[in-house]
Design a protein around this motif. Structure first.
Motif, PDB file in Angstrom:
ATOM      1  N   GLU A 165      90.175 116.892  87.049  1.00 25.11           N
ATOM      2  CA  GLU A 165      91.312 116.131  86.502  1.00 25.11           C
ATOM      3  C   GLU A 165      91.851 116.827  85.256  1.00 25.11           C
ATOM      4  OE1 GLU A 165      90.158 112.095  85.836  1.00 25.11           O
ATOM      5  OE2 GLU A 165      89.487 111.804  87.894  1.00 25.11           O
ATOM      6  N   ALA A 166      90.932 117.314  84.418  1.00 26.21           N
ATOM      7  CA  ALA A 166      91.349 118.042  83.222  1.00 26.21           C
ATOM      8  C   ALA A 166      92.029 119.352  83.596  1.00 26.21           C
ATOM      9  CB  ALA A 166      90.139 118.306  82.332  1.00 26.21           C
ATOM     10  N   VAL A 167      91.514 120.033  84.612  1.00 31.17           N
ATOM     11  CA  VAL A 167      92.125 121.283  85.079  1.00 31.17           C
ATOM     12  C   VAL A 167      93.571 121.043  85.499  1.00 31.17           C
ATOM     13  CG1 VAL A 167      92.055 123.004  86.938  1.00 31.17           C
ATOM     14  CG2 VAL A 167      89.955 122.377  85.735  1.00 31.17           C
ATOM     15  N   MET A 168      93.802 119.979  86.268  1.00 33.22           N
ATOM     16  CA  MET A 168      95.165 119.661  86.696  1.00 33.22           C
ATOM     17  C   MET A 168      96.055 119.284  85.524  1.00 33.22           C
ATOM     18  SD  MET A 168      94.759 117.643  90.342  1.00 33.22           S
ATOM     19  CE  MET A 168      93.505 116.472  89.800  1.00 33.22           C
ATOM     20  N   SER A 169      95.507 118.532  84.583  1.00 35.05           N
ATOM     21  CA  SER A 169      96.302 118.099  83.427  1.00 35.05           C
ATOM     22  C   SER A 169      96.721 119.288  82.570  1.00 35.05           C
ATOM     23  CB  SER A 169      95.491 117.113  82.577  1.00 35.05           C
ATOM     24  OG  SER A 169      95.192 115.945  83.306  1.00 35.05           O
ATOM     25  N   ALA A 170      95.802 120.232  82.381  1.00 37.43           N
ATOM     26  CA  ALA A 170      96.122 121.405  81.563  1.00 37.43           C
ATOM     27  C   ALA A 170      97.266 122.200  82.164  1.00 37.43           C
ATOM     28  CB  ALA A 170      94.887 122.286  81.415  1.00 37.43           C
ATOM     29  N   ASN A 171      97.292 122.304  83.485  1.00 35.21           N
ATOM     30  CA  ASN A 171      98.397 122.996  84.151  1.00 35.21           C
ATOM     31  C   ASN A 171      99.692 122.205  84.013  1.00 35.21           C
ATOM     32  OD1 ASN A 171      99.725 124.905  85.939  1.00 35.21           O
ATOM     33  ND2 ASN A 171      99.601 123.308  87.483  1.00 35.21           N
ATOM     34  N   GLN A 172      99.599 120.898  84.185  1.00 38.79           N
ATOM     35  CA  GLN A 172     100.788 120.048  84.080  1.00 38.79           C
ATOM     36  C   GLN A 172     101.469 120.200  82.721  1.00 38.79           C
ATOM     37  OE1 GLN A 172     102.243 118.142  86.325  1.00 38.79           O
ATOM     38  NE2 GLN A 172     103.772 117.223  84.960  1.00 38.79           N
ATOM     39  N   TRP A 173     100.655 120.298  81.664  1.00 38.63           N
ATOM     40  CA  TRP A 173     101.189 120.379  80.309  1.00 38.63           C
ATOM     41  C   TRP A 173     101.375 121.828  79.838  1.00 38.63           C
ATOM     42  CZ3 TRP A 173     103.289 116.123  78.641  1.00 38.63           C
ATOM     43  CH2 TRP A 173     102.784 114.892  79.068  1.00 38.63           C
ATOM     44  N   GLN A 174     101.142 122.786  80.723  1.00 40.34           N
ATOM     45  CA  GLN A 174     101.342 124.208  80.420  1.00 40.34           C
ATOM     46  C   GLN A 174     100.636 124.603  79.111  1.00 40.34           C
ATOM     47  OE1 GLN A 174     105.739 124.396  80.665  1.00 40.34           O
ATOM     48  NE2 GLN A 174     105.454 125.471  82.613  1.00 40.34           N
ATOM     49  N   LEU A 175      99.345 124.300  79.074  1.00 40.77           N
ATOM     50  CA  LEU A 175      98.572 124.511  77.849  1.00 40.77           C
ATOM     51  C   LEU A 175      98.109 125.958  77.728  1.00 40.77           C
ATOM     52  CD1 LEU A 175      96.547 121.166  77.734  1.00 40.77           C
ATOM     53  CD2 LEU A 175      98.720 121.742  76.612  1.00 40.77           C
ATOM     54  N   ASP A 176      99.023 126.811  77.294  1.00 43.45           N
ATOM     55  CA  ASP A 176      98.704 128.227  77.132  1.00 43.45           C
ATOM     56  C   ASP A 176      97.882 128.500  75.887  1.00 43.45           C
ATOM     57  OD1 ASP A 176     100.758 127.575  75.426  1.00 43.45           O
ATOM     58  OD2 ASP A 176     102.041 129.279  75.958  1.00 43.45           O
ATOM     59  N   THR A 235     101.494 135.858  78.143  1.00 46.12           N
ATOM     60  CA  THR A 235     102.708 135.132  77.750  1.00 46.12           C
ATOM     61  C   THR A 235     103.092 134.058  78.762  1.00 46.12           C
ATOM     62  OG1 THR A 235     104.066 136.851  78.799  1.00 46.12           O
ATOM     63  CG2 THR A 235     103.597 137.078  76.431  1.00 46.12           C
ATOM     64  N   ASP A 236     102.422 134.025  79.915  1.00 44.02           N
ATOM     65  CA  ASP A 236     102.705 132.978  80.902  1.00 44.02           C
ATOM     66  C   ASP A 236     102.305 131.620  80.340  1.00 44.02           C
ATOM     67  OD1 ASP A 236     103.503 134.921  82.633  1.00 44.02           O
ATOM     68  OD2 ASP A 236     101.676 134.910  83.845  1.00 44.02           O
ATOM     69  N   PRO A 237     103.132 130.592  80.548  1.00 45.31           N
ATOM     70  CA  PRO A 237     102.819 129.261  80.020  1.00 45.31           C
ATOM     71  C   PRO A 237     101.791 128.531  80.881  1.00 45.31           C
ATOM     72  CG  PRO A 237     104.883 129.181  81.200  1.00 45.31           C
ATOM     73  CD  PRO A 237     104.447 130.624  81.231  1.00 45.31           C
ATOM     74  N   LYS A 238     100.570 129.054  80.915  1.00 48.13           N
ATOM     75  CA  LYS A 238      99.532 128.427  81.726  1.00 48.13           C
ATOM     76  C   LYS A 238      98.196 128.522  80.995  1.00 48.13           C
ATOM     77  CE  LYS A 238     100.077 131.011  85.364  1.00 48.13           C
ATOM     78  NZ  LYS A 238      99.865 131.679  86.681  1.00 48.13           N
TER      79      LYS A 238
END
Length: 284
Positions: A165-176, A235-238
């Motif tokens: 769930e945290a993995v998906m959330s981090a991608n959703q919020w583009q936590l680079d 530099t990718d927003p991920k």
């Protein structure tokens, strides 16, 4: 965000020697109690040395500095390893080493944020650390703080639903600004991780969830430096993950040679022998 690689915080000592010092301090603390998760500490020492003495930005004299990179220890029973790194970094005084695990010590056997400078979260209930790190990374981004959040988790936590769930959330919020580090030593309480819920390969799983994923030998300092530099410089927003394949008991050959399990037992007469073996391989 300042994503460029930065030099070691304390560049006058090699990472190899830093890792050796971390291993030695962990063994000395284990000897105090006659027990401890020293197998994990020996295995993850190279990862900690690279994080604390190559990648991270912090001020030893001010552990609460707002601009610091955060290091979250999801695996609370690895506290003995992090205490060793915090001593090496000058955040904890080395003269407290002999208080490890004792009443009123600032170094309980499982990490607790309320007791220990530099211990950012209370870990131990596995599978929660990455979720906390996601929240912290999101908060830092919203405040415009360029700090990174590092979360060290175990391979056993890959079987926890809350992790994904945290993995998906981090991608959703583009936590680079989030770098997850997985210590993959292939051991957990119920047996080898690969026989539980961590059937590989791991990197493609994370990549499928939108993360930049790297998998490296977690006991190869050159590979670790390159992986941490890449993770910071993207530099990718991920979000980014570094899967570190480590060998438990690394650096003490007679412990490495045993049939490794989640908790490595060291007999009373073996602590001095383990220190002597480690000392034989001290970097110059």
């Amino acid at each position: 965000m300042n994503a460029s690689p930065r030099p070691s915080v304390l560049a006058n000592m090699s990472l190899e020697l830093r890792a050796w010092n971390i291993r030695r301090k962990a063994l000395l603390m284990g000897e105090v109690q006659g027990q401890g998760y020293v197998g994990q500490a020996l295995g993850v020492a190279d990862v900690l040395a690279t994080a604390w003495f190559h990648a991270m930005d912090y001020r030893a004299e001010d552990p609460e500095w707002e601009g610091r990179d955060r290091f979250y220890l999801s695996i609370g029973h690895y506290a003995i390893a992090l205490y060793a790194a915090l001593m090496e970094a000058g955040i904890l005084p080395e003269d407290e080493l002999e208080t490890y695990g004792m009443d009123d010590s600032r170094m309980p056997m499982s990490g607790m944020a309320s007791y220990t400078p530099g211990m950012e979260i209370t870990g131990g209930s596995l599978g929660h650390g990455l979720g906390i790190a996601v929240g912290a990374a999101l908060g830092l981004k919203r405040k415009g703080n360029p700090a990174f959040v590092y979360n060290l988790m175990s391979d056993g936590e890959l079987g926890e639903g809350s992790t994904w769930e945290a993995v998906m959330s981090a991608n959703q919020w583009q936590l680079d600004n989030l770098i997850c580090i997985v210590d993959f030593n292939n051991q957990q309480a119920d047996g080898p991780s690969r026989e539980m819920l961590a059937r590989g390969p791991e990197a493609p799983k994370w990549a499928a969830f939108g993360w930049h994923a790297q998998e490296v030998d977690g006991n190869d300092l050159a590979a670790l430096v390159a992986a941490f530099d890449t993770a910071r410089a993207l530099t990718d927003p991920k979000p980014r993950v570094i899967i570190c394949n480590t060998r438990m008991c690394k650096g003490v050959d007679f412990l490495e040679a045993r049939e490794i399990t989640h908790f490595v037992r060291v007999e009373p007469d073996e602590w001095a022998k383990a220190l002597a073996k480690l000392d034989e391989g001290k970097p110059q």
